[in-house]
Design a protein around this motif. Structure first.
Motif, PDB file in Angstrom:
ATOM      1  N   TRP A 267       0.782  -1.114  -0.039  1.00  0.00           N
ATOM      2  CA  TRP A 267       0.023   0.132   0.060  1.00  0.00           C
ATOM      3  C   TRP A 267       0.873   1.360  -0.021  1.00  0.00           C
ATOM      4  CZ3 TRP A 267       0.557   3.806   3.736  1.00  0.00           C
ATOM      5  CH2 TRP A 267       1.093   3.254   4.950  1.00  0.00           C
ATOM      6  N   GLN A 268       2.169   1.177   0.574  1.00  0.00           N
ATOM      7  CA  GLN A 268       2.908   2.171   0.318  1.00  0.00           C
ATOM      8  C   GLN A 268       3.367   2.720  -0.921  1.00  0.00           C
ATOM      9  OE1 GLN A 268       6.159   1.669   3.619  1.00  0.00           O
ATOM     10  NE2 GLN A 268       4.639   1.207   5.099  1.00  0.00           N
ATOM     11  N   VAL A 269       3.695   1.734  -1.676  1.00  0.00           N
ATOM     12  CA  VAL A 269       4.188   2.049  -2.948  1.00  0.00           C
ATOM     13  C   VAL A 269       3.117   2.377  -4.004  1.00  0.00           C
ATOM     14  CG1 VAL A 269       5.530   1.205  -4.959  1.00  0.00           C
ATOM     15  CG2 VAL A 269       6.287   0.944  -2.643  1.00  0.00           C
ATOM     16  N   GLU A 270       1.996   1.333  -3.949  1.00  0.00           N
ATOM     17  CA  GLU A 270       0.873   1.376  -4.856  1.00  0.00           C
ATOM     18  C   GLU A 270       0.016   2.313  -4.459  1.00  0.00           C
ATOM     19  OE1 GLU A 270       0.642  -0.248  -7.634  1.00  0.00           O
ATOM     20  OE2 GLU A 270       2.383  -1.655  -7.309  1.00  0.00           O
ATOM     21  N   ASN A 271      -0.400   2.929  -3.258  1.00  0.00           N
ATOM     22  CA  ASN A 271      -1.091   3.944  -2.789  1.00  0.00           C
ATOM     23  C   ASN A 271      -2.593   3.282  -2.834  1.00  0.00           C
ATOM     24  OD1 ASN A 271      -1.480   6.533  -1.648  1.00  0.00           O
ATOM     25  ND2 ASN A 271      -2.329   7.326  -3.296  1.00  0.00           N
ATOM     26  N   VAL A 355     -16.315  -2.878  -2.059  1.00  0.00           N
ATOM     27  CA  VAL A 355     -14.985  -2.302  -2.723  1.00  0.00           C
ATOM     28  C   VAL A 355     -15.279  -0.945  -2.711  1.00  0.00           C
ATOM     29  CG1 VAL A 355     -13.395  -2.271  -4.359  1.00  0.00           C
ATOM     30  CG2 VAL A 355     -14.417  -4.392  -3.623  1.00  0.00           C
ATOM     31  N   SER A 356     -16.322  -0.289  -3.159  1.00  0.00           N
ATOM     32  CA  SER A 356     -16.559   1.104  -3.344  1.00  0.00           C
ATOM     33  C   SER A 356     -16.579   2.008  -2.007  1.00  0.00           C
ATOM     34  CB  SER A 356     -18.012   1.536  -4.321  1.00  0.00           C
ATOM     35  OG  SER A 356     -19.071   0.880  -3.330  1.00  0.00           O
ATOM     36  N   ASN A 357     -16.866   1.352  -1.076  1.00  0.00           N
ATOM     37  CA  ASN A 357     -17.039   2.185   0.263  1.00  0.00           C
ATOM     38  C   ASN A 357     -15.325   2.042   0.867  1.00  0.00           C
ATOM     39  OD1 ASN A 357     -19.873   2.327   0.123  1.00  0.00           O
ATOM     40  ND2 ASN A 357     -20.232   0.799   1.400  1.00  0.00           N
ATOM     41  N   ASN A 358     -14.586   1.409   0.232  1.00  0.00           N
ATOM     42  CA  ASN A 358     -13.292   1.649   0.716  1.00  0.00           C
ATOM     43  C   ASN A 358     -12.256   1.547  -0.207  1.00  0.00           C
ATOM     44  OD1 ASN A 358     -13.747   0.378   3.936  1.00  0.00           O
ATOM     45  ND2 ASN A 358     -14.984  -1.003   2.660  1.00  0.00           N
ATOM     46  N   LYS A 359     -12.654   2.718  -1.256  1.00  0.00           N
ATOM     47  CA  LYS A 359     -11.680   2.778  -2.321  1.00  0.00           C
ATOM     48  C   LYS A 359     -10.403   3.420  -1.890  1.00  0.00           C
ATOM     49  CE  LYS A 359     -14.313   4.967  -5.371  1.00  0.00           C
ATOM     50  NZ  LYS A 359     -14.483   5.614  -6.502  1.00  0.00           N
ATOM     51  N   PHE A 360     -10.397   4.340  -0.730  1.00  0.00           N
ATOM     52  CA  PHE A 360      -9.150   5.119  -0.689  1.00  0.00           C
ATOM     53  C   PHE A 360      -8.736   4.580   0.889  1.00  0.00           C
ATOM     54  CE2 PHE A 360     -12.303   7.752  -2.900  1.00  0.00           C
ATOM     55  CZ  PHE A 360     -11.435   7.868  -3.992  1.00  0.00           C
ATOM     56  N   LEU A 361      -7.075   5.090   0.944  1.00  0.00           N
ATOM     57  CA  LEU A 361      -6.617   4.776   2.465  1.00  0.00           C
ATOM     58  C   LEU A 361      -7.230   5.994   3.138  1.00  0.00           C
ATOM     59  CD1 LEU A 361      -2.963   4.264   1.024  1.00  0.00           C
ATOM     60  CD2 LEU A 361      -4.520   2.440   1.839  1.00  0.00           C
ATOM     61  N   LYS A 362      -6.916   5.445   4.542  1.00  0.00           N
ATOM     62  CA  LYS A 362      -7.241   6.524   5.407  1.00  0.00           C
ATOM     63  C   LYS A 362      -6.540   8.087   5.198  1.00  0.00           C
ATOM     64  CE  LYS A 362      -8.050   3.332   9.175  1.00  0.00           C
ATOM     65  NZ  LYS A 362      -7.837   3.109  10.506  1.00  0.00           N
ATOM     66  N   VAL A 363      -5.594   7.597   4.668  1.00  0.00           N
ATOM     67  CA  VAL A 363      -4.662   9.142   4.354  1.00  0.00           C
ATOM     68  C   VAL A 363      -3.880   8.738   3.158  1.00  0.00           C
ATOM     69  CG1 VAL A 363      -3.017  11.011   5.114  1.00  0.00           C
ATOM     70  CG2 VAL A 363      -4.180   9.826   6.869  1.00  0.00           C
ATOM     71  N   PRO A 364      -4.482   8.751   1.928  1.00  0.00           N
ATOM     72  CA  PRO A 364      -3.872   8.630   0.738  1.00  0.00           C
ATOM     73  C   PRO A 364      -2.996   9.605   0.228  1.00  0.00           C
ATOM     74  CG  PRO A 364      -6.175   9.394   0.504  1.00  0.00           C
ATOM     75  CD  PRO A 364      -6.016   9.309   1.801  1.00  0.00           C
ATOM     76  N   ARG A 365      -2.114   9.416  -0.376  1.00  0.00           N
ATOM     77  CA  ARG A 365      -1.067  10.196  -1.212  1.00  0.00           C
ATOM     78  C   ARG A 365      -1.679  10.907  -2.511  1.00  0.00           C
ATOM     79  NH1 ARG A 365       3.737   9.362  -4.240  1.00  0.00           N
ATOM     80  NH2 ARG A 365       3.632   7.316  -3.887  1.00  0.00           N
ATOM     81  N   LEU A 366      -1.633  12.035  -2.732  1.00  0.00           N
ATOM     82  CA  LEU A 366      -2.034  12.593  -3.842  1.00  0.00           C
ATOM     83  C   LEU A 366      -1.077  12.679  -5.149  1.00  0.00           C
ATOM     84  CD1 LEU A 366      -3.804  16.106  -2.786  1.00  0.00           C
ATOM     85  CD2 LEU A 366      -4.951  13.714  -3.078  1.00  0.00           C
ATOM     86  N   GLY A 394       8.022  14.846   3.026  1.00  0.00           N
ATOM     87  CA  GLY A 394       8.859  14.455   1.919  1.00  0.00           C
ATOM     88  C   GLY A 394       8.752  12.826   2.280  1.00  0.00           C
ATOM     89  N   ASP A 395       9.816  12.305   1.257  1.00  0.00           N
ATOM     90  CA  ASP A 395       9.767  10.737   1.089  1.00  0.00           C
ATOM     91  C   ASP A 395      10.966  10.377   1.648  1.00  0.00           C
ATOM     92  OD1 ASP A 395      11.443  11.722  -0.932  1.00  0.00           O
ATOM     93  OD2 ASP A 395      10.550  10.339  -2.244  1.00  0.00           O
ATOM     94  N   GLU A 396      11.773  11.358   2.442  1.00  0.00           N
ATOM     95  CA  GLU A 396      13.175  10.771   3.248  1.00  0.00           C
ATOM     96  C   GLU A 396      12.852   9.991   4.550  1.00  0.00           C
ATOM     97  OE1 GLU A 396      12.354  13.675   2.128  1.00  0.00           O
ATOM     98  OE2 GLU A 396      14.049  14.037   0.265  1.00  0.00           O
ATOM     99  N   ASN A 502       1.049  13.297 -12.639  1.00  0.00           N
ATOM    100  CA  ASN A 502       0.630  12.131 -12.530  1.00  0.00           C
ATOM    101  C   ASN A 502       1.854  11.166 -12.202  1.00  0.00           C
ATOM    102  OD1 ASN A 502      -0.374   9.280 -12.627  1.00  0.00           O
ATOM    103  ND2 ASN A 502      -1.116   9.788 -14.929  1.00  0.00           N
ATOM    104  N   GLU A 503       2.089  10.814 -10.990  1.00  0.00           N
ATOM    105  CA  GLU A 503       3.190  10.155 -10.739  1.00  0.00           C
ATOM    106  C   GLU A 503       3.401   8.777 -11.228  1.00  0.00           C
ATOM    107  OE1 GLU A 503       3.803  10.428  -6.520  1.00  0.00           O
ATOM    108  OE2 GLU A 503       3.253  12.687  -6.401  1.00  0.00           O
ATOM    109  N   MET A 504       2.254   8.056 -11.372  1.00  0.00           N
ATOM    110  CA  MET A 504       2.050   6.506 -11.745  1.00  0.00           C
ATOM    111  C   MET A 504       1.998   6.464 -13.153  1.00  0.00           C
ATOM    112  SD  MET A 504       2.318   4.775  -8.895  1.00  0.00           S
ATOM    113  CE  MET A 504       2.069   5.010  -7.201  1.00  0.00           C
ATOM    114  N   ALA A 505       2.063   7.543 -14.159  1.00  0.00           N
ATOM    115  CA  ALA A 505       2.003   7.403 -15.604  1.00  0.00           C
ATOM    116  C   ALA A 505       3.184   6.529 -15.906  1.00  0.00           C
ATOM    117  CB  ALA A 505       2.048   8.671 -15.885  1.00  0.00           C
TER     118      ALA A 505
END
Length: 804
Positions: A267-271, A355-366, A394-396, A502-505
């Motif tokens: 979940w950390q990488v795929e968000n 699934v639609s009621n839980n599509k996002f993480l509690k704190v997703p990354r934009l 940051g991601d450090e 779009n970071e995942m493009a």
């Protein structure tokens, strides 16, 4: 007695046969075609083709199912189309007028509905014997597709679920043969979420051409906007496998005791949240694959086979009931699922809602604009407002404790009006700069914002003190959120946010490779099944490319070898003329690339870049002018050099002598050859207006153009009285030749200087000072002008300071 009976029966049989034939003829008359295309279109039997076409257009607009919501509209529209097909064809119209025939394959003299059809040219039967459908089944009517509906609804929806489309037509016996299998397949696949569609080849010819379907029956699969034809035997198992093969690979990952921790931690990488389905069957159910395809952009899916011996630890850890399928959904906490469902008969509606009621993480990354739009939507009404609490971090490794504290705070303060999210400043710099006023955040910052428009306008407020994850930071953020709930005007700042990156493009090369792979598969499929109608455009493109390629090779092979090769050895033999060669590449005959001339002013700011550090091979053509002559000379200058403005190695500038009056004398003093005709007394007071210099900043030389008066007759020899005796003798000797004018201009351009005492030189009109500039520019491009070397370029700022 016996003889009498034998004689009576022959008299009676003809009577019975006559009665039978009479009854049959009456029946035939009664069964005359009830379907009259003339009555349906509302035209007479003597109507012309123009009248028939006009009536058809009006009725088609009136009864089109997309515009008319009447339940009978669809049937009426079909009748209108069929009537027009009959009456618009003269042969079919003639057959109908004579025999009542409407099908061109029907034998003459037999009506459409109750006529007879031939079987092996000897046996005739009524169509009702085989229960041939006279109208479309009501169950099929709801699946009928129209061209507009297909492009506006079905094509976009094919990115969320696959479609199975049947292409059929009226009077298609093969279509009737596959109808039972088709109905069974629809009843099985539609509840799973597969889209169903039917295209009538006779009505929706345009849609059939778009799909590439030119015969009936045909079965087509549509996934992600891509059309794939079904080529196997029409069996329910084959159709089910066909739909399953159309889905992308690796939609669902097989999970065991060895890889489940890695899968949940992704979940950390795929968000994205992760979903695990536990079931007894070893093969992933099609229902689960279809759900994964619909939500693949939001959730990752895994499948656990409960009968596999490698999954005992996984089943024991989450205490899974082995008697019913179970779904677990995980977010940031991989130890405990946030939601569970368990049911013996798992339905698609239940899975979609889960699934639609839980599509996002509690704190997703934009990570893209689409996710930002869904998390923080624009609401029009006050009661529906949603506030986005955004952490800029940051991601450090140093930011991990603060990010974890923000997640704990969000878990403890979940509300419907609040959405918590975070961004990495390095990946989303434009967004962070808009919110932080172009200041880099050395420590994490929290911003509370509300979106006001789709254009990116937001109201926001930064939480003072930054964010380190301490209890004091949590208390301060909680206090400001409470104030926001009481007073919506608490957000005092506004900004317009740019679109998120779009970071995942995927990379461009990966996108290109995927598109090429799909294209090759399509070509292979067409070649394998000899679908030459669709292959013709591709084959035409290939043959055209090969023709152009080989045609070019043949032309180059038969061309003269000396046409394109003599320039390379010249450049090797004369390396000192590299700038001249580059100049000759763009002659005055070349059409300029723009319809204006860019002329910049040489100032303290542009002097170094436009002269001192000018790139090798580039020349700056500078016009000297004053404030009084600026308008006239610039207009004339642009007119003279316009035909050379397409050359990329030439730059055009002007120097204001009123601002930098010492620069020109300083340049001429450094070059003794350029001082001919100028005395030391009037050097500083000389008028350099109209002089043009071609400056080569890299090689430190320049060519000089002095203004020449041509207002009078250019052949007048008196105009040469102000030149030196050497130049005057050359001009007189050349005046006898046909090239008199050009020779004189050469002598002047080469450096002939008018005497300061000449009355003609002091009365040169401003408009005529640059009359010979075009000829001088041609010689500049040819490289025949004398070059005046300078040890160093005079500094422009020093001359300015001296003047002040």
């Amino acid at each position: 007695m016996t003889a009498r009976r034998a004689g009576r029966y022959p008299r009676t049989c003809p009577v019975l046969v006559a009665i039978f034939l009479l009854g049959l003829s009456v029946q035939l008359v009664r069964t005359a075609p009830e379907y009259d295309p003339y009555k349906i279109l509302g035209v007479s039997r003597s109507a012309s083709q123009t009248e028939i076409k006009r009536a058809y257009k009006n009725l088609a607009k009136e009864w089109h199912p997309d515009k008319n919501k009447d339940p009978k509209a669809e049937d009426m529209f079909i009748k209108v189309s069929k009537s027009y097909e009959i009456l618009s064809n003269e042969e079919r119209r003639s057959n109908f007028d004579r025999y009542g025939q409407m099908d061109e394959n029907q034998p003459f003299g037999q009506s459409q509905h109750h006529g007879f059809r031939g079987f092996h040219n000897s046996f005739y039967f009524d169509e009702s014997f085989f229960h041939f459908p006279r109208s479309r089944d009501f169950a099929d009517s709801k699946y009928l597709l129209h061209h507009t509906q297909f492009n506006s609804d079905v094509l976009p929806d094919s990115h969320k679920r696959p479609y199975l489309i049947k292409v059929t037509s009226e009077w298609c016996f093969a279509c009737i043969h596959i109808e039972p299998v088709w109905k069974e397949t629809v009843q099985e696949l539609e509840p799973l979420g597969v889209g169903i569609g039917i295209v009538d080849l006779g009505i929706e010819r345009r849609l059939a051409n778009q799909l590439g379907a030119h015969r009936a029956p045909s079965i087509i699969g549509l996934v992600n906007g891509r059309v794939t034809f079904f080529h196997q035997a029409v069996v329910r198992e084959h159709l089910r496998q066909f739909i399953e093969d159309l889905l992308p690979q690796k939609l669902v990952e097989k999970i065991t005791d060895d890889n489940y921790l890695t899968f949940l931690d992704s979940w950390q990488v795929e968000n994205k949240p992760t979903v695990l389905l536990f079931d007894q069957v070893p093969i992933i159910p099609l229902l689960y694959k279809l759900t994964a395809f619909a939500f693949r952009d939001y959730v990752r899916f895994g499948y656990v086979d409960q009968g596999d011996t490698h999954n005992t630890r996984l089943l024991r850890q989450f205490n899974i009931n082995t008697y019913a399928p179970t779904m677990l959904l995980f977010k940031e906490d991989t130890e405990k699922p946030v939601d569970i469902i368990q049911a013996r008969g798992m339905k698609r509606q239940i899975m979609d809602e889960f699934v639609s009621n839980n599509k996002f993480l509690k704190v997703p990354r934009l990570i893209n604009q689409q996710l930002f739009d869904e998390l923080c939507p624009v609401k029009q009404f006050h009661r529906r407002r949603k506030y986005c609490v955004l952490l800029i971090t940051g991601d450090e490794q140093a930011f991990i404790p603060g990010n974890k504290a923000f997640l704990d705070f969000a878990s403890a303060n979940e509300k419907d009006v609040l959405r918590f999210a975070y961004v990495y400043q390095r990946q989303q710099q434009p967004l962070c700069q808009a919110l932080l006023h172009n200041q880099a955040a050395h420590s994490p910052q929290v911003v509370i914002l509300e979106r006001r428009s789709q254009a990116g306008k937001v109201l926001y407020r930064s939480v003072s003190g930054g964010w380190n994850g301490s209890e004091e930071d949590k208390y301060r953020l909680h206090e400001q959120l409470e104030l926001l709930q009481k007073d919506p005007t608490y957000l005092t700042s506004d900004a317009t946010l740019p679109e998120l990156n779009n970071e995942m493009a995927p990379m461009f090369i990966i996108q290109w490779m995927n598109a090429a792979y799909d294209y090759i598969l399509q070509i292979y499929d067409d070649l394998l099944y000899s679908n030459w109608r669709e292959m013709m455009p591709i084959l035409s493109l290939i043959f055209s490319a090969l023709f152009i390629l080989f045609g070019t090779v043949i032309i180059q092979a038969f061309s003269e070898p000396g046409e394109s090769k003599p320039r390379k050895p010249k450049q090797k033999e004369q390396p000192q003329a590299e700038d001249d060669a580059s100049n000759r590449a763009g002659t005055s005959s070349r059409a300029p690339k723009k319809d204006f001339v860019e002329v910049t002013e040489l100032t303290d700011v542009t002097y170094i870049s436009n002269l001192v550090k000018l790139r090798p091979g580039h020349i700056n053509v500078v016009l000297v002018l004053t404030n009084a002559s600026k308008t006239v000379l610039l207009r004339k200058y642009a007119k003279e050099v316009f035909s050379f403005s397409g050359t990329q190695t030439l730059h055009f500038s002007f120097l204001n002598a009123d601002k930098h009056r010492h620069w020109m004398p300083s340049l001429l003093r450094s070059t003794p050859d350029a001082m001919q005709g100028y005395s030391d007394e009037d050097e500083e007071s000389s008028d350099y207006t109209g002089h043009v210099l071609a400056l080569n900043g890299h090689k430190k030389y320049f060519c000089l153009f002095r203004p020449v008066f041509t207002g009078d007759d250019p052949n007048d020899s008196s105009s040469e009285t102000s030149f030196s005796s050497d130049s005057r003798r050359k001009s007189r000797s050349r005046s006898r030749s046909s090239s008199h004018s050009r020779s004189r201009s050469h002598s002047r351009d080469d450096g002939a200087v008018p005497k300061r005492g000449s009355s003609r030189a002091t009365t040169i009109e401003l408009h005529h000072k640059l009359d010979r500039l075009g000829l001088w520019m041609e010689r500049l491009m040819e490289g025949t002008l004398p070059r005046l070397q300078v040890p160093a370029w005079p500094s422009l700022d020093e001359t300015t300071s001296t003047e002040s």
